[in-house]
Design a protein around this motif. Structure first.
Motif, PDB file in Angstrom:
ATOM      1  N   LEU A  96       0.854  -1.193   0.000  1.00  0.00           N
ATOM      2  CA  LEU A  96       0.000   0.000   0.000  1.00  0.00           C
ATOM      3  C   LEU A  96       0.886   1.237   0.000  1.00  0.00           C
ATOM      4  O   LEU A  96       1.737   1.394   0.869  1.00  0.00           O
ATOM      5  CB  LEU A  96      -0.895  -0.038   1.240  1.00  0.00           C
ATOM      6  CG  LEU A  96      -2.019   0.955   1.367  1.00  0.00           C
ATOM      7  CD1 LEU A  96      -2.968   0.896   0.171  1.00  0.00           C
ATOM      8  CD2 LEU A  96      -2.796   0.693   2.647  1.00  0.00           C
ATOM      9  N   ARG A  97       0.690   2.096  -0.999  1.00  0.00           N
ATOM     10  CA  ARG A  97       1.437   3.349  -1.118  1.00  0.00           C
ATOM     11  C   ARG A  97       0.460   4.509  -1.113  1.00  0.00           C
ATOM     12  O   ARG A  97      -0.749   4.309  -1.082  1.00  0.00           O
ATOM     13  CB  ARG A  97       2.263   3.350  -2.399  1.00  0.00           C
ATOM     14  CG  ARG A  97       3.316   2.261  -2.437  1.00  0.00           C
ATOM     15  CD  ARG A  97       4.124   2.340  -3.695  1.00  0.00           C
ATOM     16  NE  ARG A  97       5.045   1.215  -3.786  1.00  0.00           N
ATOM     17  CZ  ARG A  97       5.799   0.970  -4.822  1.00  0.00           C
ATOM     18  NH1 ARG A  97       5.754   1.764  -5.888  1.00  0.00           N
ATOM     19  NH2 ARG A  97       6.614  -0.063  -4.831  1.00  0.00           N
ATOM     20  N   SER A  98       0.960   5.719  -1.202  1.00  0.00           N
ATOM     21  CA  SER A  98       0.085   6.895  -1.106  1.00  0.00           C
ATOM     22  C   SER A  98      -0.861   7.046  -2.299  1.00  0.00           C
ATOM     23  O   SER A  98      -1.985   7.520  -2.140  1.00  0.00           O
ATOM     24  CB  SER A  98       0.901   8.171  -0.928  1.00  0.00           C
ATOM     25  OG  SER A  98       1.707   8.407  -2.067  1.00  0.00           O
ATOM     26  N   PHE A 101      -1.615   0.812  -4.903  1.00  0.00           N
ATOM     27  CA  PHE A 101      -1.464  -0.370  -4.064  1.00  0.00           C
ATOM     28  C   PHE A 101      -1.364  -1.590  -4.962  1.00  0.00           C
ATOM     29  O   PHE A 101      -1.762  -1.557  -6.125  1.00  0.00           O
ATOM     30  CB  PHE A 101      -2.601  -0.514  -3.038  1.00  0.00           C
ATOM     31  CG  PHE A 101      -3.979  -0.634  -3.628  1.00  0.00           C
ATOM     32  CD1 PHE A 101      -4.547  -1.877  -3.858  1.00  0.00           C
ATOM     33  CD2 PHE A 101      -4.708   0.495  -3.954  1.00  0.00           C
ATOM     34  CE1 PHE A 101      -5.818  -1.997  -4.397  1.00  0.00           C
ATOM     35  CE2 PHE A 101      -5.985   0.391  -4.486  1.00  0.00           C
ATOM     36  CZ  PHE A 101      -6.547  -0.854  -4.710  1.00  0.00           C
ATOM     37  N   CYS A 125      -4.360   5.170  -8.260  1.00  0.00           N
ATOM     38  CA  CYS A 125      -5.448   6.113  -8.010  1.00  0.00           C
ATOM     39  C   CYS A 125      -5.215   7.315  -8.924  1.00  0.00           C
ATOM     40  O   CYS A 125      -4.128   7.909  -8.915  1.00  0.00           O
ATOM     41  CB  CYS A 125      -5.428   6.542  -6.535  1.00  0.00           C
ATOM     42  SG  CYS A 125      -6.767   7.670  -6.095  1.00  0.00           S
ATOM     43  N   PRO A 135      -3.141  11.195  -4.709  1.00  0.00           N
ATOM     44  CA  PRO A 135      -3.102  10.388  -3.483  1.00  0.00           C
ATOM     45  C   PRO A 135      -4.450   9.727  -3.205  1.00  0.00           C
ATOM     46  O   PRO A 135      -5.504  10.287  -3.506  1.00  0.00           O
ATOM     47  CB  PRO A 135      -2.763  11.403  -2.389  1.00  0.00           C
ATOM     48  CG  PRO A 135      -2.190  12.579  -3.101  1.00  0.00           C
ATOM     49  CD  PRO A 135      -2.818  12.599  -4.465  1.00  0.00           C
ATOM     50  N   ILE A 136      -4.388   8.549  -2.630  1.00  0.00           N
ATOM     51  CA  ILE A 136      -5.601   7.866  -2.179  1.00  0.00           C
ATOM     52  C   ILE A 136      -6.063   8.574  -0.905  1.00  0.00           C
ATOM     53  O   ILE A 136      -5.264   8.742   0.022  1.00  0.00           O
ATOM     54  CB  ILE A 136      -5.320   6.378  -1.885  1.00  0.00           C
ATOM     55  CG1 ILE A 136      -4.795   5.668  -3.133  1.00  0.00           C
ATOM     56  CG2 ILE A 136      -6.577   5.694  -1.348  1.00  0.00           C
ATOM     57  CD1 ILE A 136      -4.268   4.264  -2.872  1.00  0.00           C
ATOM     58  N   ASN A 138      -7.362   9.403   2.750  1.00  0.00           N
ATOM     59  CA  ASN A 138      -7.125   8.658   3.992  1.00  0.00           C
ATOM     60  C   ASN A 138      -8.259   7.707   4.347  1.00  0.00           C
ATOM     61  O   ASN A 138      -8.010   6.587   4.782  1.00  0.00           O
ATOM     62  CB  ASN A 138      -6.850   9.609   5.152  1.00  0.00           C
ATOM     63  CG  ASN A 138      -5.456  10.182   5.086  1.00  0.00           C
ATOM     64  OD1 ASN A 138      -4.548   9.574   4.522  1.00  0.00           O
ATOM     65  ND2 ASN A 138      -5.278  11.375   5.639  1.00  0.00           N
ATOM     66  N   LEU A 141      -7.775   4.663   2.315  1.00  0.00           N
ATOM     67  CA  LEU A 141      -6.620   3.890   2.775  1.00  0.00           C
ATOM     68  C   LEU A 141      -7.000   3.018   3.986  1.00  0.00           C
ATOM     69  O   LEU A 141      -6.593   1.871   4.079  1.00  0.00           O
ATOM     70  CB  LEU A 141      -5.464   4.818   3.158  1.00  0.00           C
ATOM     71  CG  LEU A 141      -4.693   5.448   2.007  1.00  0.00           C
ATOM     72  CD1 LEU A 141      -3.703   6.483   2.534  1.00  0.00           C
ATOM     73  CD2 LEU A 141      -3.993   4.403   1.176  1.00  0.00           C
ATOM     74  N   GLN A 142      -7.810   3.565   4.867  1.00  0.00           N
ATOM     75  CA  GLN A 142      -8.252   2.818   6.044  1.00  0.00           C
ATOM     76  C   GLN A 142      -9.155   1.653   5.662  1.00  0.00           C
ATOM     77  O   GLN A 142      -9.122   0.595   6.285  1.00  0.00           O
ATOM     78  CB  GLN A 142      -8.963   3.738   7.029  1.00  0.00           C
ATOM     79  CG  GLN A 142      -8.037   4.750   7.651  1.00  0.00           C
ATOM     80  CD  GLN A 142      -8.775   5.781   8.484  1.00  0.00           C
ATOM     81  OE1 GLN A 142      -9.986   5.709   8.676  1.00  0.00           O
ATOM     82  NE2 GLN A 142      -8.041   6.768   8.977  1.00  0.00           N
ATOM     83  N   ALA A 145      -6.728  -1.040   3.701  1.00  0.00           N
ATOM     84  CA  ALA A 145      -5.551  -1.544   4.416  1.00  0.00           C
ATOM     85  C   ALA A 145      -5.862  -2.894   5.034  1.00  0.00           C
ATOM     86  O   ALA A 145      -6.948  -3.098   5.564  1.00  0.00           O
ATOM     87  CB  ALA A 145      -5.115  -0.560   5.482  1.00  0.00           C
TER      88      ALA A 145
END
Length: 147
Positions: A96-98, A101, A125, A135-136, A138, A141-142, A145
């Motif tokens: 997983l990156r910013s 993924f 993304c 960026p994905i 936040n 991302l949660q 993840a």
């Protein structure tokens, strides 16, 4: 195009599994799945994994102005799937990156889970208007993840 074999997606630990069945339209004249059709099974599993994670891809495009796209894919064709096989397409986060993924996917034949196809897929993304990396968020991302 193939539909799910029925039932709901199953999350087992960090691995998501989606059932699918091989139909005539997936095969060549010998009843063996045509190589490009494996991508359909894998794509559907990723879409259902997003959905099961509470991520609506159409909503993301319309409300958040982002889309997830396949950037890179590596495939290993280990054994053929055949007409009427019940398959399980899996998805597991690997990295997983910013702004991207990677997921590890397998296409397994049921009931004895034999990995017919293995894939590593990098998902990027992008801004839905410009198709440039972004960026994905936040909150996403949660959601994606691994637990």
């Amino acid at each position: 195009m193939s539909a799910a074999a029925g039932g709901k997606p199953a999350a087992v630990g960090a691995v998501f599994a989606w059932p699918c069945r091989v139909y005539w339209e997936d095969t060549d004249a010998g009843g063996v799945v045509y190589h490009a059709r494996y991508l359909h099974f894998l794509e559907r599993a990723r879409s259902e994994w997003f959905r099961a994670s509470g991520i609506g891809q159409q909503r993301l495009r319309e409300q958040e102005g982002l889309v997830f796209v396949v950037h890179r894919m590596e495939l290993a064709f280990n054994a053929p799937a055949r007409l009427d096989d019940l398959l399980s397409a899996t998805v597991a986060i690997e990295d997983l990156r910013s702004a991207s993924f990677s997921v590890r996917q397998q296409l397994l034949r049921e009931p004895e889970p034999k990995a017919l196809v293995e894939a590593k897929v990098r998902i990027a993304c992008l801004d839905a208007q410009r198709f440039r990396p972004r960026p994905i968020p936040n909150h996403l991302l949660q959601e994606i993840a691994p637990a």
